[in-house]
Design an enzyme around this catalytic site. Structure first.
Site, PDB file in Angstrom:
ATOM      1  CB  SER B   8     -25.495  24.853 -54.805  1.00 24.89           C
ATOM      2  OG  SER B   8     -24.155  24.406 -54.688  1.00 24.89           O
ATOM      3  CG  HIS B   9     -20.669  28.781 -55.051  1.00 26.10           C
ATOM      4  ND1 HIS B   9     -21.482  29.241 -54.044  1.00 26.10           N
ATOM      5  CD2 HIS B   9     -19.755  29.763 -55.261  1.00 26.10           C
ATOM      6  CE1 HIS B   9     -21.082  30.438 -53.663  1.00 26.10           C
ATOM      7  NE2 HIS B   9     -20.030  30.779 -54.382  1.00 26.10           N
ATOM      8  CB  SER B  10     -21.774  22.759 -57.554  1.00 29.72           C
ATOM      9  OG  SER B  10     -22.138  21.584 -58.252  1.00 29.72           O
TER      10      SER B  10
END
Lengths: 239, 126
Positions: B8-10
């Site tokens: 995930s980007h996060s």
């Protein structure tokens, strides 16, 4: 083209120029990316290309290996989508330079690079991406050399013009790929950051090619005669 | 056992999705690969390392969120030596399905990918 040492010097000069240029353009690229992206294009690229230039600065490898190292370094230092798109494509296309840098291998490199960007990004012309600058540039370069029989330097200058037109073409388009595509119609009217950085990189490659190829032409054209007073030609000869 | 990686980007999202999936598929090795140097983004090296950690020799199925997550995961798989594939599935629901399937003794890479991709059909409101 020139011998292996000169080729290496030219590639190292080119990566250094690109790193400097992207540092100079960092705020501008970030500004473009703030409008339709995540505002990290300028910082990611300038950090990555500087790291790549530093990584190869003292290399005595052949050009293919140097370009591969540049790609691998970009993958690890750029991040985001630009890491795989720039770094992965450079790494993959670098094998076309294993036998050195000539007009023919430069075309093969450009075509392999474009194809890898297309495959990786799953983009096409008109999706408002770097492909819009890259495709016309690569097509123009290949045609200029293979069909029109122009010298590589002239062909490269025309390729940069084609990339410029491609960057302008991205402005009125609606984005279909990347973060900008989530903005839908709000992406219209903004210039694509990836197409723009692709143009900046090509402009620095052209400046490097001018430095090396014009010098070569001058040396070839002018028999061993008296030195010219023209400072441009002396610069070219020194290169 | 088939391993799982959640990209995930996060970093928080990747870790959170792993927590949710692990609750249902406790035995399956599941590794988060979130963020880029602590910032929002994705990173090839982070993903490559997570794939290596999740692999016990039977291969790894990778769940991804958006855009660059797909490209960085593809590149991480190409550059590594581990057998790994990306499931074309929503990251949270796909990870949950994949984790449940991976705990089956008879699970294969194909069956885990298939279960993850079943999540594309889920409706939340009828």
């Amino acid at each position: 083209m020139a011998d292996a040492d000169t080729q290496r010097e030219a590639v190292l000069t080119a990566i250094d120029r690109v790193a400097d240029r992207l540092e100079d353009e960092r705020s501008y690229l970030t500004e473009l990316d703030s409008a339709i992206g995540d505002a990290d294009h300028g910082s990611n690229l300038s950090r990555g290309f500087r790291a790549a230039a530093d990584e190869v600065a003292d290399s005595d490898d052949d050009v293919g290996e140097i370009v591969k190292t540049i790609g691998v370094t970009l993958i690890s230092k750029v991040g985001g989508a630009s890491g795989p798109l720039y770094g992965g494509s450079i790494m993959s296309a670098s094998q076309e330079l294993d036998d050195g840098l000539t007009a023919d291998t430069s075309i093969a490199f450009a075509e392999a690079y474009l194809q890898k960007v297309l495959d990786r990004g799953d983009a096409r012309v008109g999706a408002k991406t770097m492909v819009d600058a890259l495709t016309p540039a690569v097509h123009s370069y290949k045609k200029s050399i293979e069909v029109d029989d122009l010298p590589p330097l002239t062909a490269f200058a025309k390729a940069v013009e084609a990339a410029e037109a491609g960057v302008a073409f991205t402005v009125p388009l609606r984005a279909e790929k990347g973060r900008a595509s989530f903005l839908g119609w709000r992406s219209v009217g903004h210039q694509d950051p990836g197409a723009t950085s692709t143009l900046f990189i090509m402009e620095e490659l052209l400046a490097t090619a001018e430095q090396y190829l014009e010098g070569e032409t001058d040396v070839d054209a002018a028999a061993p005669t008296e030195p010219e007073a023209d400072p441009d030609e002396i610069d070219g000869g020194d290169a | 056992m088939i391993g799982l990686v959640v990209v995930s980007h996060s970093q928080k999202a990747a870790e959170g999705i792993c927590e949710i999936a692990a609750q249902m598929g406790g035995k399956a090795p599941i590794e988060p690969a979130g963020g880029d140097d602590g910032e929002i983004g994705t990173d090839t090296t982070t993903i490559k390392n997570a794939i290596e950690s999740a692999d016990d020799g039977q291969g790894v199925v990778v769940l991804v969120d958006l855009g660059s997550a797909v490209m960085n995961a593809e590149l991480a798989i190409e550059m590594g030596d581990t057998q790994a594939v990306i499931a074309d599935a929503p990251v949270l629901e796909g990870a949950l399905n994949a984790a449940v399937e991976a705990t089956n003794d008879a699970a294969t890479m194909d069956s885990v990918v298939e279960k993850a991709e079943d999540a594309r059909e889920y409706h939340k409101v009828n």
